[in-house]
Design a protein around this motif. Structure first.
Motif, PDB file in Angstrom:
ATOM      1  N   ALA A 437       0.838  -1.201   0.000  1.00 22.58           N
ATOM      2  CA  ALA A 437       0.000   0.000   0.000  1.00 22.58           C
ATOM      3  C   ALA A 437       0.872   1.249   0.000  1.00 22.58           C
ATOM      4  N   THR A 438       0.491   2.226  -0.802  1.00 23.93           N
ATOM      5  CA  THR A 438       1.199   3.505  -0.843  1.00 23.93           C
ATOM      6  C   THR A 438       0.189   4.632  -0.706  1.00 23.93           C
ATOM      7  N   ASP A 439       0.662   5.797  -0.298  1.00 24.03           N
ATOM      8  CA  ASP A 439      -0.223   6.946  -0.162  1.00 24.03           C
ATOM      9  C   ASP A 439      -0.787   7.327  -1.520  1.00 24.03           C
ATOM     10  N   LEU A 440      -2.059   7.744  -1.516  1.00 26.31           N
ATOM     11  CA  LEU A 440      -2.700   8.187  -2.744  1.00 26.31           C
ATOM     12  C   LEU A 440      -2.462   9.688  -2.889  1.00 26.31           C
ATOM     13  N   ILE A 441      -1.648  10.039  -3.847  1.00 21.89           N
ATOM     14  CA  ILE A 441      -1.326  11.441  -4.120  1.00 21.89           C
ATOM     15  C   ILE A 441      -1.487  11.677  -5.613  1.00 21.89           C
ATOM     16  N   ALA A 442      -2.061  12.807  -5.951  1.00 24.00           N
ATOM     17  CA  ALA A 442      -2.261  13.148  -7.356  1.00 24.00           C
ATOM     18  C   ALA A 442      -2.063  14.637  -7.537  1.00 24.00           C
ATOM     19  N   THR A 443      -1.743  15.015  -8.770  1.00 22.99           N
ATOM     20  CA  THR A 443      -1.675  16.434  -9.131  1.00 22.99           C
ATOM     21  C   THR A 443      -2.761  16.717 -10.150  1.00 22.99           C
ATOM     22  N   CYS A 444      -3.167  17.973 -10.226  1.00 23.07           N
ATOM     23  CA  CYS A 444      -4.247  18.321 -11.159  1.00 23.07           C
ATOM     24  C   CYS A 444      -4.133  19.802 -11.528  1.00 23.07           C
ATOM     25  N   LEU A 445      -4.406  20.104 -12.778  1.00 20.31           N
ATOM     26  CA  LEU A 445      -4.470  21.483 -13.264  1.00 20.31           C
ATOM     27  C   LEU A 445      -5.850  21.678 -13.883  1.00 20.31           C
ATOM     28  N   TYR A 446      -6.561  22.709 -13.409  1.00 16.11           N
ATOM     29  CA  TYR A 446      -7.937  22.952 -13.853  1.00 16.11           C
ATOM     30  C   TYR A 446      -8.014  24.360 -14.413  1.00 16.11           C
ATOM     31  N   VAL A 447      -8.422  24.446 -15.677  1.00 17.44           N
ATOM     32  CA  VAL A 447      -8.485  25.731 -16.381  1.00 17.44           C
ATOM     33  C   VAL A 447      -9.899  25.931 -16.907  1.00 17.44           C
ATOM     34  N   VAL A 448     -10.466  27.106 -16.672  1.00 13.63           N
ATOM     35  CA  VAL A 448     -11.775  27.475 -17.224  1.00 13.63           C
ATOM     36  C   VAL A 448     -11.578  28.660 -18.160  1.00 13.63           C
ATOM     37  N   TYR A 449     -12.049  28.505 -19.401  1.00 12.20           N
ATOM     38  CA  TYR A 449     -11.917  29.587 -20.392  1.00 12.20           C
ATOM     39  C   TYR A 449     -13.302  30.063 -20.790  1.00 12.20           C
TER      40      TYR A 449
END
Length: 695
Positions: A437-449
């Motif tokens: 088991a490993t830590d759940l880590i994520a990255t995200c970029l959210y852009v609204v145009y």
């Protein structure tokens, strides 16, 4: 009293020595300073094929034509010069037995009473068997080290062919079941006798012996040795002219010509078996080496094939697992870009080619209300099926939150709150005996145009910043605060706004693109800037140029790339009116909407839009707070928006039979293609979309 032992006289002793020398079965010879043979043992007579008298007075190179004896004579000269014993390993043909033999030669100085070297003794011991054993062991060690270095079926087969060629055979082919290349569990007999050429190799340049190319299918007659070996799983050893080979060649004229043209004289056909299943066959051929294959060679080939088969099966299982992971990953990604008019989009997704498997990178294009669009890229830390499944859950969560029309920074806050719950569920589902088991880590970029205001709003959760290319060719990166990765928690996210000229390029990507080939992210961003500075006529060409510039081969980590060209809605496509806080103003709002639709040539939608305007404006005046504003947008649909300063969101409910109200939103939901609510800094906006008339 013991009787004294009678001492032999010198003559008897010399006779005994003479008999021992003459009858010695080991090749022994004594040569003078001119390297001429003075004496030769019975073993030497037998090996040279000449009598002692015929050899006497002649040098080795005069009656042993093999070039190896020139080396022996060179060693004799060194013995006369230095007086030291010389040890040589000589490879020479034998007169007594067919084939090349390996001899361990010792050249010893013979000194006179004064200590001067006046003769040299030649002694040879046949070490062919020991040499062969050492070579077989060395070859097996090399097979273990060189075969199976990758988890690629074809590469593994080629590695086996490369190692064996020149060491055991002059020409090698490896044919495998076609199902192995798809990762499918092989079934005995399921493929018949049609095998895919996985690899071949030859001591001759260009592999002229092969009748097909790598990647093509070879059809073996049922009576041919490879077909029988595939069915029985037992190796066979053949002379080139035996009945089996002759019958096989007779049924295949091209192969028959190749056999005769290259002088093939010995063939081994060996199965590649793993877990009791035959995966394919290897054919080993000799035509340059004069010695025929022996049973020992067959045992060695079987051991090599067994080790290679395990590597091939491992590669096959990896191919199956990777194919499954990639299929899952692809099914969780957008299958097509949804219809919207705010941006034109081109995307790329490249799964990782590392042994760790595919990762959790994703991208998305989400149409929003008011003709806006959300562009998303994200990356789940880790690889394999778990990362792919988590990516799918996060992407679904992002789409759900996007439907609520949250600002980018607020959306990331809600997504960050969700990640610990997903991690807890995964922790409970993991079999700790099989997976760590490993830590759940994520990255995200959210852009609204927004194509009306031409402004984009960006928020990041530990993700690299988006690149912007303006129409004049200027490339820079939006300075968005990176924020913490999703799953870390406890820290805020911050959004930034930027106005973009129409026709700008927005580039979103994952770290697998800029950190490829082991370079640091700053160097990757510099190369990305250079790649985007080139001509940008077609988005697909821009994607290809970026990937070609930043990737030198298959990526070690997943790469997701999304490039969008922004559009701007003309002012003639948007109309807005302030509505007085009076129920009587509803009629005027309907009339304004009708006139605007007529100006756009959309009279067919007028009735539906009038009803929507009437219900939505009435609700805003009755239940909201002024000011109230009506806006119509002509885009891929007619969008009707009514805004007020109240944060109370209307709720759709079913009115009872005798209720006098409660039917307005139900009417809106049935008339509109889509409808919803979005919050603003002050108040809210109720919106509804009406499809354009056909044509």
């Amino acid at each position: 009293m013991s009787t004294p032992i009678e001492q032999p006289n010198h003559r008897a002793r010399d006779a005994t020595v003479e008999e021992a020398f003459a009858q010695c079965h080991i090749p022994v010879a004594i040569c003078d300073a001119e390297l001429r043979v003075l004496r030769a043992s019975r073993g030497m007579v037998q090996e040279a094929g000449l009598s002692e008298d015929q050899m006497r007075g002649r040098r080795f190179t005069q009656f042993m034509p093999d070039s190896a004896y020139a080396e022996v004579e060179g060693g004799m000269r060194r013995v006369f010069k230095t007086g030291a014993v010389e040890h040589l390993e000589v490879y020479a043909d034998s007169r007594s037995e067919p084939g090349e033999r390996v001899w361990s030669v010792t050249l010893s100085p013979l000194r006179n009473a004064a200590g001067t070297v006046h003769h040299v003794q030649f002694t040879a011991v046949d070490t062919t068997a020991e040499y062969g054993a050492r070579e077989r062991l060395a070859l097996l060690n090399e097979v273990s080290a060189r075969v199976g270095t990758t988890l690629d079926v074809a590469q593994t087969a080629q590695e086996m062919a490369d190692v064996v060629t020149g060491r055991l055979a002059d020409f090698v082919t490896v044919d495998l079941l076609d199902s192995l290349f798809r990762g499918v569990e092989p079934r005995p007999g399921a493929e018949g006798v049609a095998l895919l050429r996985a690899a071949h190799q030859s001591v001759l340049p260009g592999v002229p012996e092969s009748v097909i190319r790598v990647g093509e299918v070879d059809h073996y007659p049922p009576s041919s040795p490879p077909a029988r070996v595939l069915v029985t799983g037992r190796s066979t050893l053949h002379r080139s002219l035996d009945e089996d080979i002759a019958r096989w060649a007779a049924g295949d004229p091209q192969r028959s010509r190749t056999v005769h043209a290259h002088g093939v004289h010995s063939v081994m056909v060996v199965p590649l078996r793993a877990r009791g299943i035959t995966l394919g066959v290897a054919v080993l051929v000799r035509h340059r080496s004069r010695a025929a294959f022996t049973e020992d060679d067959l045992f060695l080939a079987e051991e090599i094939a067994a080790r290679a088969a395990v590597a091939v099966d491992n590669a096959r299982r990896y191919t199956r697992e990777r194919t499954t992971a990639v299929a899952l990953q692809q099914s969780l990604l957008p299958q097509h870009v949804p219809g919207q008019e705010a941006v034109r989009v081109a995307t790329r997704y490249l799964p990782a080619r590392s042994r760790a498997g595919v990762g959790g990178d994703w991208f998305d294009v989400i149409p929003l209300s008011g003709a806006r669009v959300a562009l998303v890229v994200g990356d789940v830390v880790g690889h394999g099926l778990r990362a792919s499944a988590t990516m799918g859950r996060l992407r679904t969560a992002v789409r759900t939150l996007a439907d609520v029309d949250l600002p980018p920074d607020e959306l990331l806050v809600h997504l960050d709150d969700l990640v610990p719950h997903l991690a807890a569920e995964e922790e409970a589902a993991i079999d700790h005996d099989l997976e760590i088991a490993t830590d759940l880590i994520a990255t995200c970029l959210y852009v609204v145009y927004d194509p009306i205001s031409r402004r984009c709003t960006v928020a990041s959760a530990g993700h690299p910043p988006p690149a912007v290319v303006t129409p004049d060719g200027t490339v820079d990166f939006i300075d968005v605060p990176p924020g913490p990765p999703l799953g870390v928690g406890g820290l805020p996210f911050e959004g930034v706004e930027r106005e973009l000229p129409e026709g700008s390029l927005l580039t979103l990507y994952t770290d697998g693109l800029v950190e490829a080939c082991g370079r640091d992210i700053e160097a990757g961003l510099k190369r990305l800037r250079a790649a985007l500075a080139g001509p940008a006529d077609q988005l697909e060409e821009v994607c290809a140029a970026v990937l070609d510039s930043l990737l030198s081969g298959p990526p070690a980590d997943d790469v997701a790339l999304l490039i969008a060209r922004t559009r701007a809605l003309d002012s003639r496509q948007v109309a807005s009116w302030d509505v007085a806080d009076d129920p009587a103003a509803v009629a005027g709002a309907r009339a304004e909407a009708t006139r605007q639709l007529a100006a756009w040539g959309l009279e067919e939608t007028a009735y539906t839009v009038e009803l929507l305007v009437s219900e939505m404006v009435t609700n805003a005046i009755r239940y909201g707070h002024p000011p109230v504003q009506l806006r119509l947008i002509r885009d891929a649909a007619v969008i009707c928006e009514v805004s007020d300063n109240s944060s109370v969101v209307p709720r759709l409910r079913r009115a009872r039979t005798f209720d006098e109200g409660g039917r307005g939103l139900l009417l809106v939901a049935q008339l509109a293609r889509r409808w919803g609510t979005r919050h603003r800094a002050e108040g809210k906006t109720i919106w509804a979309e009406v499809a354009l008339p056909e044509g």
